[in-house]
Design a protein around this motif. Structure first.
Motif, PDB file in Angstrom:
ATOM      1  N   LEU A  88      -3.679  -9.473 -12.307  1.00  0.00           N
ATOM      2  CA  LEU A  88      -2.542  -8.809 -11.957  1.00  0.00           C
ATOM      3  C   LEU A  88      -1.671  -8.565 -13.295  1.00  0.00           C
ATOM      4  N   PHE A  89      -1.727  -9.715 -14.105  1.00  0.00           N
ATOM      5  CA  PHE A  89      -1.133  -9.689 -15.385  1.00  0.00           C
ATOM      6  C   PHE A  89      -1.641  -8.306 -16.367  1.00  0.00           C
ATOM      7  N   ARG A 101       5.332   3.966 -14.752  1.00  0.00           N
ATOM      8  CA  ARG A 101       6.433   3.348 -14.268  1.00  0.00           C
ATOM      9  C   ARG A 101       5.940   2.638 -13.298  1.00  0.00           C
ATOM     10  N   TRP A 102       6.420   1.422 -13.007  1.00  0.00           N
ATOM     11  CA  TRP A 102       6.483   0.771 -11.767  1.00  0.00           C
ATOM     12  C   TRP A 102       7.252   1.292 -10.561  1.00  0.00           C
ATOM     13  N   ASP A 103       6.693   2.449  -9.875  1.00  0.00           N
ATOM     14  CA  ASP A 103       7.728   2.763  -8.559  1.00  0.00           C
ATOM     15  C   ASP A 103       7.213   1.882  -7.647  1.00  0.00           C
ATOM     16  N   LEU A 104       7.772   2.536  -6.484  1.00  0.00           N
ATOM     17  CA  LEU A 104       7.356   1.992  -5.233  1.00  0.00           C
ATOM     18  C   LEU A 104       5.856   2.064  -4.832  1.00  0.00           C
ATOM     19  N   ILE A 109       0.329  -0.140  -3.724  1.00  0.00           N
ATOM     20  CA  ILE A 109      -1.163  -0.215  -4.134  1.00  0.00           C
ATOM     21  C   ILE A 109      -1.453  -1.294  -4.857  1.00  0.00           C
ATOM     22  N   ALA A 110      -0.734  -2.074  -5.653  1.00  0.00           N
ATOM     23  CA  ALA A 110      -1.174  -3.488  -6.274  1.00  0.00           C
ATOM     24  C   ALA A 110      -0.618  -4.681  -5.545  1.00  0.00           C
ATOM     25  N   ILE A 111       0.197  -4.758  -4.892  1.00  0.00           N
ATOM     26  CA  ILE A 111       0.897  -6.016  -4.296  1.00  0.00           C
ATOM     27  C   ILE A 111       0.415  -6.284  -3.028  1.00  0.00           C
ATOM     28  N   VAL A 112       0.333  -5.059  -2.202  1.00  0.00           N
ATOM     29  CA  VAL A 112       0.167  -5.325  -0.486  1.00  0.00           C
ATOM     30  C   VAL A 112      -1.228  -5.830  -0.317  1.00  0.00           C
TER      31      VAL A 112
END
Length: 174
Positions: A88-89, A101-104, A109-112
């Motif tokens: 993740l890092f 950009r880290w949009d929603l 996609i990355a966190i759920v």
């Protein structure tokens, strides 16, 4: 430059987990051959069987898991958690340097998926802890000590050898 250190840290973590497991192997490989009130002993005899059994029985809060099952599963989960944090890092670092950009949408996609996997692993760890407590012939409800103060008590119980003696159990409940 920082992306060079990410795989190095992951490899070092796996080596450290291997060293810990190698040091603990003589204590983990002791066979548990006698029954207690929670049923027959665990059938697993290798660390890989223990990890596979831990995930296969993730919703099974009955039965027993010996020390090797518990600690093999715990070391595997710890190494996997560290590797996922490193991944993740690295993903965040790549997206930051690529100008994305880290949009929603990217966050979902990355966190759920990691959150869903974390919930599954948490349930698997809880069931493994309950089965380990059954192996030392104590109630699985003692795992609730984690909510208050019982880390050291549970660590003692997790390190304790399996409770042997079907005769003792028969006298107590006979």
């Amino acid at each position: 430059m920082i992306l060079f250190f990410v795989p190095v840290l992951a490899v070092l973590a796996l080596i450290a987990a291997g060293v810990v497991f190698a040091a603990a192997w003589p204590f983990l490989s002791k066979p548990d051959l006698e029954a207690n009130r929670f049923g027959p002993p665990s059938e697993t005899r290798t660390p890989m069987q223990a990890v596979v059994s831990g995930f296969a029985r993730s919703l099974d809060f009955t039965g027993r898991s010996n020390r090797m099952d518990f600690w093999s599963f715990a070391i595997f989960i710890a190494a996997g958690a560290f590797a996922s944090l490193v991944l993740l890092f690295a993903l965040g670092w790549y997206l930051l340097n690529a100008g994305i950009r880290w949009d929603l949408g990217v966050a979902l996609i990355a966190i759920v998926p990691m959150m869903l996997a974390g919930a599954y692993v948490a349930i698997a760890c809880l069931s493994m802890a309950v089965r380990r407590l059954h192996d030392v012939n104590t109630s699985g409800w003692l795992v609730l000590l984690l909510l208050v103060f019982g880390y050291f008590i549970l660590l003692y119980l997790f390190l304790k050898p399996s409770r042997a003696g079907a005769d003792e159990t028969a006298r107590a409940f006979g």
